[in-house]
Scaffold this motif. Structure first.
Motif, PDB file in Angstrom:
ATOM      1  N   ASN A 161       1.231  -1.338  -0.008  1.00 29.16           N
ATOM      2  CA  ASN A 161      -0.162  -0.110   0.407  1.00 29.16           C
ATOM      3  C   ASN A 161       1.031   0.710   0.146  1.00 29.16           C
ATOM      4  N   TYR A 165       0.259   3.926  -2.605  1.00 29.00           N
ATOM      5  CA  TYR A 165       0.139   5.006  -3.236  1.00 29.00           C
ATOM      6  C   TYR A 165       0.064   6.267  -2.147  1.00 29.00           C
ATOM      7  N   ASP A 189       5.563   6.223   4.521  1.00 29.40           N
ATOM      8  CA  ASP A 189       5.263   6.701   3.178  1.00 29.40           C
ATOM      9  C   ASP A 189       5.172   8.923   2.818  1.00 29.40           C
ATOM     10  N   ARG A 208     -12.591   2.144   0.131  1.00 23.17           N
ATOM     11  CA  ARG A 208     -11.687   2.604  -0.134  1.00 23.17           C
ATOM     12  C   ARG A 208     -11.822   4.271  -0.014  1.00 23.17           C
ATOM     13  N   VAL A 209     -10.391   4.939  -0.176  1.00 26.20           N
ATOM     14  CA  VAL A 209     -10.914   6.074  -0.211  1.00 26.20           C
ATOM     15  C   VAL A 209     -11.088   7.203  -1.702  1.00 26.20           C
ATOM     16  N   SER A 214      -7.147   2.740  -6.589  1.00 22.59           N
ATOM     17  CA  SER A 214      -7.051   1.565  -5.826  1.00 22.59           C
ATOM     18  C   SER A 214      -7.248   0.210  -7.227  1.00 22.59           C
ATOM     19  N   GLY A 219      -5.960  -2.866  -6.217  1.00 19.06           N
ATOM     20  CA  GLY A 219      -6.690  -2.689  -4.898  1.00 19.06           C
ATOM     21  C   GLY A 219      -7.763  -3.859  -4.802  1.00 19.06           C
ATOM     22  N   THR A 220      -7.591  -4.818  -3.695  1.00 21.68           N
ATOM     23  CA  THR A 220      -9.120  -5.157  -4.398  1.00 21.68           C
ATOM     24  C   THR A 220     -10.212  -4.717  -2.754  1.00 21.68           C
ATOM     25  N   GLY A 221      -9.432  -3.754  -1.923  1.00 21.52           N
ATOM     26  CA  GLY A 221     -10.333  -3.357  -0.655  1.00 21.52           C
ATOM     27  C   GLY A 221     -10.151  -3.647   0.640  1.00 21.52           C
ATOM     28  N   GLY A 223      -7.087  -5.481   1.622  1.00 18.11           N
ATOM     29  CA  GLY A 223      -5.677  -5.990   2.279  1.00 18.11           C
ATOM     30  C   GLY A 223      -5.703  -5.202   3.730  1.00 18.11           C
ATOM     31  N   LEU A 224      -6.335  -4.236   4.139  1.00 19.38           N
ATOM     32  CA  LEU A 224      -6.195  -3.996   5.894  1.00 19.38           C
ATOM     33  C   LEU A 224      -7.198  -4.421   6.837  1.00 19.38           C
TER      34      LEU A 224
HETATM   35  P1  ADP Z   1      -6.778  -1.980  -1.292  1.00 24.38           P
HETATM   36  O1  ADP Z   1      -6.685  -2.903  -1.757  1.00 24.38           O
HETATM   37  O2  ADP Z   1      -7.921  -0.540  -2.103  1.00 24.38           O
HETATM   38  O3  ADP Z   1      -5.596  -1.124  -0.768  1.00 24.38           O
HETATM   39  P2  ADP Z   1      -6.682  -2.118   1.411  1.00 24.38           P
HETATM   40  O4  ADP Z   1      -7.747  -2.155   2.109  1.00 24.38           O
HETATM   41  O5  ADP Z   1      -5.450  -2.180   1.727  1.00 24.38           O
HETATM   42  O6  ADP Z   1      -7.330  -1.982   0.431  1.00 24.38           O
HETATM   43  O7  ADP Z   1      -6.632  -0.415   2.071  1.00 24.38           O
HETATM   44  C1  ADP Z   1      -7.983   0.401   2.162  1.00 24.38           C
HETATM   45  C2  ADP Z   1      -7.197   1.869   1.391  1.00 24.38           C
HETATM   46  O8  ADP Z   1      -7.048   3.153   2.248  1.00 24.38           O
HETATM   47  C3  ADP Z   1      -6.945   1.735   0.024  1.00 24.38           C
HETATM   48  O9  ADP Z   1      -8.050   1.704  -1.295  1.00 24.38           O
HETATM   49  C4  ADP Z   1      -6.428   2.947  -0.256  1.00 24.38           C
HETATM   50  O10 ADP Z   1      -7.507   4.079  -0.681  1.00 24.38           O
HETATM   51  C5  ADP Z   1      -6.345   3.818   1.656  1.00 24.38           C
HETATM   52  N1  ADP Z   1      -5.175   3.663   2.002  1.00 24.38           N
HETATM   53  C6  ADP Z   1      -4.608   2.157   2.493  1.00 24.38           C
HETATM   54  N2  ADP Z   1      -3.306   2.391   2.749  1.00 24.38           N
HETATM   55  C7  ADP Z   1      -2.524   3.517   2.582  1.00 24.38           C
HETATM   56  C8  ADP Z   1      -1.039   4.182   2.072  1.00 24.38           C
HETATM   57  N3  ADP Z   1      -0.731   3.890   2.353  1.00 24.38           N
HETATM   58  N4  ADP Z   1      -1.945   5.966   2.370  1.00 24.38           N
HETATM   59  C9  ADP Z   1      -2.914   5.849   1.586  1.00 24.38           C
HETATM   60  N5  ADP Z   1      -3.727   5.797   1.597  1.00 24.38           N
HETATM   61  C10 ADP Z   1      -3.796   4.423   2.259  1.00 24.38           C
END
Ligand code: ADP
Length: 265
Positions: A161, A165, A189, A208-209, A214, A219-221, A223-224
């Protein structure tokens, strides 16, 4: 609230008393809603790549096959979208196993920076292409007792990520250190950052923001959410500091099951 009335009978056919049971089903309803929302989200998210694969394959079958350039372009899209589908299905399965705590974990002693080096190798192509400066800082050698694959998954998701990003030429730094009784790993970062009002929401499934961005970075949304669940299953936690256009700092806190450093057993 659910109500259940149980009659108590004595010698006769008529009840001599009643027991009234009151069930608080708020939590059950909430869990049901979480589940139905998830199914709705999954269907919606899977539909996007499926529609693309179907649409481009149809166009090819309808006659676009002759033009070799178009053929390669469309096949590339079909390949990429099916890869996305594959990743998404794997993420969904993993998440559901994690939530039901069906993941078996085998804790072993792990040197954190070794795992980070493996992750760097996985992401190397992307790091070089985007000219990201990737640094690892570890003042003292740090080992924790944890399932190696799970730690790797957490750090891979966070570092991937951070790279995704961040603008080309940006910096990603991983700090590994000990604070009190915890191993603390920060992934920092200087990229796009996350607005304050969305910082807690990004740990939700599929949130996702910026959906388009993404998707572009693959991205799949999920990961976190996976990160959050793995940490929860390992008595750890994650904190976030982030500012729009300045960057983000995701910090993982994990208890040492056994402590650290140098030799010894
Ligand atoms: P994705 O697969 O979309 O990256 P995540 O669950 O990993 O899904 O992250 C969810 C959302 O959080 C991302 O779509 C992004 O908008 C935001 N995000 C995650 N990590 C970062 C980062 N290091 N900097 C900015 N935005 C981030």
């Amino acid at each position: 609230i659910d109500v259940n009335v149980v009659p108590i009978f004595g010698q006769t056919d008529l009840p001599i008393n009643y027991i009234v049971l009151l069930y608080d089903i708020t939590e059950i309803r909430r869990l049901e809603k979480v589940r139905t929302d998830f199914v709705a989200n999954v269907s919606h998210e899977l539909r996007t790549p499926i529609t693309a694969v179907k649409g481009f394959a149809e166009t090819l079958l309808d006659g676009a096959l002759e033009d070799e350039e178009v053929l390669v372009e469309f096949l590339t899209i079909i390949y990429n979208e099916s890869s996305r589908l594959d990743t998404m299905v794997q993420d969904i399965l993993q998440l559901s196993k994690l939530e039901q705590r069906k993941i078996t974990s085998a804790a072993e002693r792990v040197r954190v920076t070794e795992v980070i080096e493996e992750i760097k190798t996985i992401l190397l192509q992307k790091i070089e292409l985007r000219k990201i400066q990737f640094k690892v800082k570890e003042p003292e050698p740090l080992e924790i007792e944890i399932d190696r694959d799970q730690l790797k998954q957490v750090l891979l998701n966070l570092i991937a990520n951070a790279v995704s990003y961040t603008h080309d030429g940006g910096e990603v730094t991983v700090y590994v250190r000990q604070i009190g009784h915890e191993a603390v790993i920060s992934v920092k970062d200087n990229g796009v950052g996350i607005p304050k009002d969305q910082q807690s929401r990004i740990f939700e499934r599929f949130y996702r923001v910026d959906k388009a961005r993404s998707r572009n970075v693959g991205g799949t949304g999920l990961g976190l959410s996976i990160v959050k669940w793995i940490l929860e299953n390992n008595n750890g936690r994650i904190t976030l500091k982030s500012e729009v256009k300045k960057g983000s700092d995701f910090t993982v806190w994990l208890p040492f099951k056994q402590i650290n450093n140098t030799n010894g057993d």
